[in-house]
Design a protein around this motif. Sequence first.
Motif, PDB file in Angstrom:
ATOM      1  N   GLY A   1       0.818  -1.210   0.000  1.00  0.00           N
ATOM      2  CA  GLY A   1       0.000   0.000   0.000  1.00  0.00           C
ATOM      3  C   GLY A   1       0.852   1.260   0.000  1.00  0.00           C
ATOM      4  N   ALA A   2       1.997   1.205   0.686  1.00  0.00           N
ATOM      5  CA  ALA A   2       2.902   2.362   0.667  1.00  0.00           C
ATOM      6  C   ALA A   2       3.430   2.577  -0.748  1.00  0.00           C
ATOM      7  CB  ALA A   2       4.048   2.153   1.647  1.00  0.00           C
ATOM      8  N   GLY A   3       3.738   1.473  -1.449  1.00  0.00           N
ATOM      9  CA  GLY A   3       4.191   1.577  -2.833  1.00  0.00           C
ATOM     10  C   GLY A   3       3.101   2.140  -3.731  1.00  0.00           C
ATOM     11  N   LEU A   4       1.862   1.707  -3.510  1.00  0.00           N
ATOM     12  CA  LEU A   4       0.745   2.236  -4.313  1.00  0.00           C
ATOM     13  C   LEU A   4       0.513   3.716  -4.002  1.00  0.00           C
ATOM     14  CD1 LEU A   4      -1.617  -0.854  -4.035  1.00  0.00           C
ATOM     15  CD2 LEU A   4      -0.678   0.057  -6.169  1.00  0.00           C
ATOM     16  N   GLY A   5       0.712   4.099  -2.749  1.00  0.00           N
ATOM     17  CA  GLY A   5       0.601   5.515  -2.380  1.00  0.00           C
ATOM     18  C   GLY A   5       1.631   6.355  -3.125  1.00  0.00           C
ATOM     19  N   LEU A   6       2.844   5.821  -3.205  1.00  0.00           N
ATOM     20  CA  LEU A   6       3.911   6.514  -3.932  1.00  0.00           C
ATOM     21  C   LEU A   6       3.533   6.697  -5.404  1.00  0.00           C
ATOM     22  CD1 LEU A   6       6.924   7.467  -4.299  1.00  0.00           C
ATOM     23  CD2 LEU A   6       7.489   5.053  -4.662  1.00  0.00           C
ATOM     24  N   LEU A   7       3.074   5.616  -6.035  1.00  0.00           N
ATOM     25  CA  LEU A   7       2.708   5.698  -7.453  1.00  0.00           C
ATOM     26  C   LEU A   7       1.546   6.666  -7.678  1.00  0.00           C
ATOM     27  CD1 LEU A   7       4.722   3.462  -7.886  1.00  0.00           C
ATOM     28  CD2 LEU A   7       2.979   2.104  -9.030  1.00  0.00           C
ATOM     29  N   LEU A   8       0.540   6.582  -6.800  1.00  0.00           N
ATOM     30  CA  LEU A   8      -0.618   7.481  -6.930  1.00  0.00           C
ATOM     31  C   LEU A   8      -0.188   8.937  -6.814  1.00  0.00           C
ATOM     32  CD1 LEU A   8      -3.424   5.740  -4.814  1.00  0.00           C
ATOM     33  CD2 LEU A   8      -3.546   6.328  -7.248  1.00  0.00           C
ATOM     34  N   ASP A   9       0.625   9.221  -5.798  1.00  0.00           N
ATOM     35  CA  ASP A   9       1.031  10.614  -5.561  1.00  0.00           C
ATOM     36  C   ASP A   9       1.816  11.143  -6.767  1.00  0.00           C
ATOM     37  OD1 ASP A   9       1.188  12.991  -4.220  1.00  0.00           O
ATOM     38  OD2 ASP A   9       2.508  12.280  -2.621  1.00  0.00           O
ATOM     39  N   LEU A  10       2.782  10.351  -7.245  1.00  0.00           N
ATOM     40  CA  LEU A  10       3.602  10.813  -8.373  1.00  0.00           C
ATOM     41  C   LEU A  10       2.753  10.983  -9.628  1.00  0.00           C
ATOM     42  CD1 LEU A  10       6.887   8.741  -7.860  1.00  0.00           C
ATOM     43  CD2 LEU A  10       6.453  11.139  -7.273  1.00  0.00           C
ATOM     44  N   LYS A  11       1.825  10.035  -9.868  1.00  0.00           N
ATOM     45  CA  LYS A  11       1.000  10.115 -11.074  1.00  0.00           C
ATOM     46  C   LYS A  11       0.056  11.322 -11.021  1.00  0.00           C
ATOM     47  CE  LYS A  11      -0.798   9.109 -14.974  1.00  0.00           C
ATOM     48  NZ  LYS A  11       0.002   9.378 -16.188  1.00  0.00           N
ATOM     49  N   ILE A  12      -0.545  11.552  -9.847  1.00  0.00           N
ATOM     50  CA  ILE A  12      -1.464  12.699  -9.718  1.00  0.00           C
ATOM     51  C   ILE A  12      -0.696  14.006  -9.915  1.00  0.00           C
ATOM     52  CG2 ILE A  12      -2.941  13.977  -8.107  1.00  0.00           C
ATOM     53  CD1 ILE A  12      -3.638  11.200  -6.846  1.00  0.00           C
ATOM     54  N   ARG A  13       0.490  14.085  -9.332  1.00  0.00           N
ATOM     55  CA  ARG A  13       1.306  15.306  -9.483  1.00  0.00           C
ATOM     56  C   ARG A  13       1.701  15.516 -10.951  1.00  0.00           C
ATOM     57  NH1 ARG A  13       3.642  17.324  -4.588  1.00  0.00           N
ATOM     58  NH2 ARG A  13       2.914  16.136  -2.805  1.00  0.00           N
ATOM     59  N   GLU A  14       2.077  14.422 -11.617  1.00  0.00           N
ATOM     60  CA  GLU A  14       2.533  14.550 -13.009  1.00  0.00           C
ATOM     61  C   GLU A  14       1.356  14.901 -13.923  1.00  0.00           C
ATOM     62  OE1 GLU A  14       3.147  12.880 -17.098  1.00  0.00           O
ATOM     63  OE2 GLU A  14       1.827  12.037 -15.561  1.00  0.00           O
ATOM     64  N   ALA A  15       0.251  14.145 -13.761  1.00  0.00           N
ATOM     65  CA  ALA A  15      -0.879  14.328 -14.682  1.00  0.00           C
ATOM     66  C   ALA A  15      -1.557  15.685 -14.490  1.00  0.00           C
ATOM     67  CB  ALA A  15      -1.888  13.196 -14.487  1.00  0.00           C
ATOM     68  N   SER A  16      -1.536  16.185 -13.243  1.00  0.00           N
ATOM     69  CA  SER A  16      -2.196  17.481 -12.986  1.00  0.00           C
ATOM     70  C   SER A  16      -1.219  18.647 -13.167  1.00  0.00           C
ATOM     71  CB  SER A  16      -2.761  17.503 -11.565  1.00  0.00           C
ATOM     72  OG  SER A  16      -1.698  17.537 -10.624  1.00  0.00           O
TER      73      SER A  16
ATOM     74  N   GLU B   1      -8.873   9.882  -9.315  1.00  0.00           N
ATOM     75  CA  GLU B   1      -8.894  10.206 -10.750  1.00  0.00           C
ATOM     76  C   GLU B   1      -9.289  11.661 -10.979  1.00  0.00           C
ATOM     77  OE1 GLU B   1     -11.254   6.966 -12.435  1.00  0.00           O
ATOM     78  OE2 GLU B   1      -9.411   5.798 -12.735  1.00  0.00           O
ATOM     79  N   ARG B   2     -10.161  12.179 -10.129  1.00  0.00           N
ATOM     80  CA  ARG B   2     -10.507  13.610 -10.252  1.00  0.00           C
ATOM     81  C   ARG B   2      -9.283  14.472  -9.970  1.00  0.00           C
ATOM     82  NH1 ARG B   2     -15.555  12.576  -8.332  1.00  0.00           N
ATOM     83  NH2 ARG B   2     -14.884  12.879  -6.190  1.00  0.00           N
ATOM     84  N   ALA B   3      -8.501  14.093  -8.962  1.00  0.00           N
ATOM     85  CA  ALA B   3      -7.296  14.882  -8.642  1.00  0.00           C
ATOM     86  C   ALA B   3      -6.285  14.802  -9.786  1.00  0.00           C
ATOM     87  CB  ALA B   3      -6.672  14.388  -7.340  1.00  0.00           C
ATOM     88  N   ALA B   4      -6.171  13.625 -10.395  1.00  0.00           N
ATOM     89  CA  ALA B   4      -5.210  13.457 -11.484  1.00  0.00           C
ATOM     90  C   ALA B   4      -5.718  14.072 -12.779  1.00  0.00           C
ATOM     91  CB  ALA B   4      -4.914  11.971 -11.694  1.00  0.00           C
ATOM     92  N   GLY B   5      -7.040  14.050 -12.952  1.00  0.00           N
ATOM     93  CA  GLY B   5      -7.623  14.534 -14.204  1.00  0.00           C
ATOM     94  C   GLY B   5      -7.524  13.527 -15.331  1.00  0.00           C
ATOM     95  N   VAL B   6      -7.082  12.327 -15.017  1.00  0.00           N
ATOM     96  CA  VAL B   6      -6.978  11.250 -16.016  1.00  0.00           C
ATOM     97  C   VAL B   6      -7.378   9.937 -15.342  1.00  0.00           C
ATOM     98  CG1 VAL B   6      -5.086  12.344 -17.320  1.00  0.00           C
ATOM     99  CG2 VAL B   6      -4.549  10.769 -15.447  1.00  0.00           C
TER     100      VAL B   6
END
Length: 608
Positions: A407-422, A457-462
């Motif tokens: 879950g910590a790894g998934l948190g890392l991926l989510l955070d990086l993806k949301i930051r990049e996509a937004s 997904e709303r935060a990422a916009g994708v």
Amino acid sequence: MIMNSRKTATLLVLFVIALIFAASPGFAPAQARAASPAMSITVSMERPTTHYYHVVLRVDGLKGESQDFKMPAWTPGYYRIMDYAKNVLDFKAEDGTGRPLAWEKTAKNTWRVRSDKAASIVVSYDVYAFARFCADSYLGDDGGFITPAGLFMHVAGRLKDPVTVTVLPHPDWKQISTGLDPVAGHPGTFSAPDFDTLYDCPILIGNQEILTFEAAGRPHTVAAYDLGAADRAKFTGDLKKIVEAAAALMGELPYRHYTFLIIGPGGGGLEHLNSTAVALNPGSLANPQSYMGWLCFIAHEYFHLFNVKAIRPIALGPFDYERENYTNMLWVSEGLTVYYEFILLNRAGLMTRDEVLERLGSTIANYENAPGRRYQPATASSFDTWTNFFSRGEHSANTTISYYDIGAGLGLLLDLKIREASKGLSSLDDVMRTLYGTFYKEKKRGFTDREFREACERAAGVPLNEIFDAYAATVKEWDYAKYLGFAGLTIETEPGTAPGPWFGAPTQDQNGSPVVSSVEPDSPASLAGLSAQDEIVALDGARVTQRSLAGMINARKPGEKVKVHYARRGTVHEVEVTLGKKTERSFRITALEAPAPGQKALLDAWLK
Ligand SMILES: [Zn+2]
């Protein structure tokens, strides 16, 4: 909150101030709702060395022919059926005038009292408590710790009733520490607006050391069984920084007062509404390495006050205390809390960027190198926690993973993806704040799997299909390079060789002898036919003990043959094991020397 003779006056003042400013949802004091609670509990502990608490529960205003009194089977946060009712002894029931009432047990945790139309019932019982653990209760000559779900019964169907608890400590003990609100003018009496709150407020009784500090405008208490030689000012100073980092992240604190209960030596900690109960070996505060581990641990338990107590999967509250409460999302509740340990400590100035990357790398390595990674995704690990996490069989290590790590790894991926996509406009922090605002404060409920995904997904916009459909829900390999690349980071994923020879059969001590606790798949021990429960007797004819075994194996080289004598079902056998080399991936995360401007901006916004 602490009640003792010296502090009562101050506390009453604080309590009045707290009432004036009380604005926290879901935690209004009972006095505001009901002048005289229908339910009152008294708990006493006259002879601590017997390890029995005595509990009296009085219920007024009843109707009907019979009432069921129930003891929870588990306590929220520790996802394991504990069957606390097994500790109950000498159950009695009477009406308000002292006339005995008949009763029978109708389930393992249910006592049905024939009330005979009595409006008041008083039940009393003893509870055996000799497990010093955050999800259990303890009573000994050095104090007591109460896990309320394991000590206090409720009337079936009346969990929403307010209740008061009066603690009568053993005369040698001066302190009662709990997150419950004290009742003005009644030292030792506390109130809870309902049993959900009562069950979420553990109580520490004894002569614990009390430290106080203010952070983000709220009073905080540390009630510690033993802090050893710890630097008290640094200790509370660091806690204050963690609290303030969390308050800054979330925008507010959902409590009026908070208590850190340090319940004694051991392991484990449990999050609660406005407190946490944690074990602490005082020696571990002395060296910087283990002190950093302690900070991670306490940041974890503290951040749970948001992630799981407030921001929660729909299955996790209101609780069914009698059976398993299933969710696919403990990887969110626990894993993202692990992720935020590092983020909070970084923002609090207690952990450097390099230290965060190192901790994330080793957390990833934990589950990527676990044999269970081949079988169990994060969602299944969450769902099956009740039978295969806190209670584990000898094959668990080979077939399961930890939703904390993955879950910590998934948190890392989510955070990086949301930051990049937004393009840096949003982050996982925004998801946390949105869930807190929408579900905890407005809708006053938990979220479904879909609602959590939609918030991300709303935060990422994708769409985030890869993370949710593949990485969280299946055992598909992750593309770490892609996600870490958003922040100009690289990760070492090529298999390397772990140092030393590989035997592959961890053992545990049984009267000094090493007994195999599990056999790693395809390991030298497995290929040679060794099994869990085999007792290792000798290596190359030399007697071994649990203490000497690891050293004797490590003194040899990979490829060497070793003659192993082992006992199985009372007979000694001999087998030859060819020591191997264990391949492991390190997952070391490092920063590129020359990141692109976008990568650098993302990294700088993410980690200090
Ligand atoms: Zn946790």
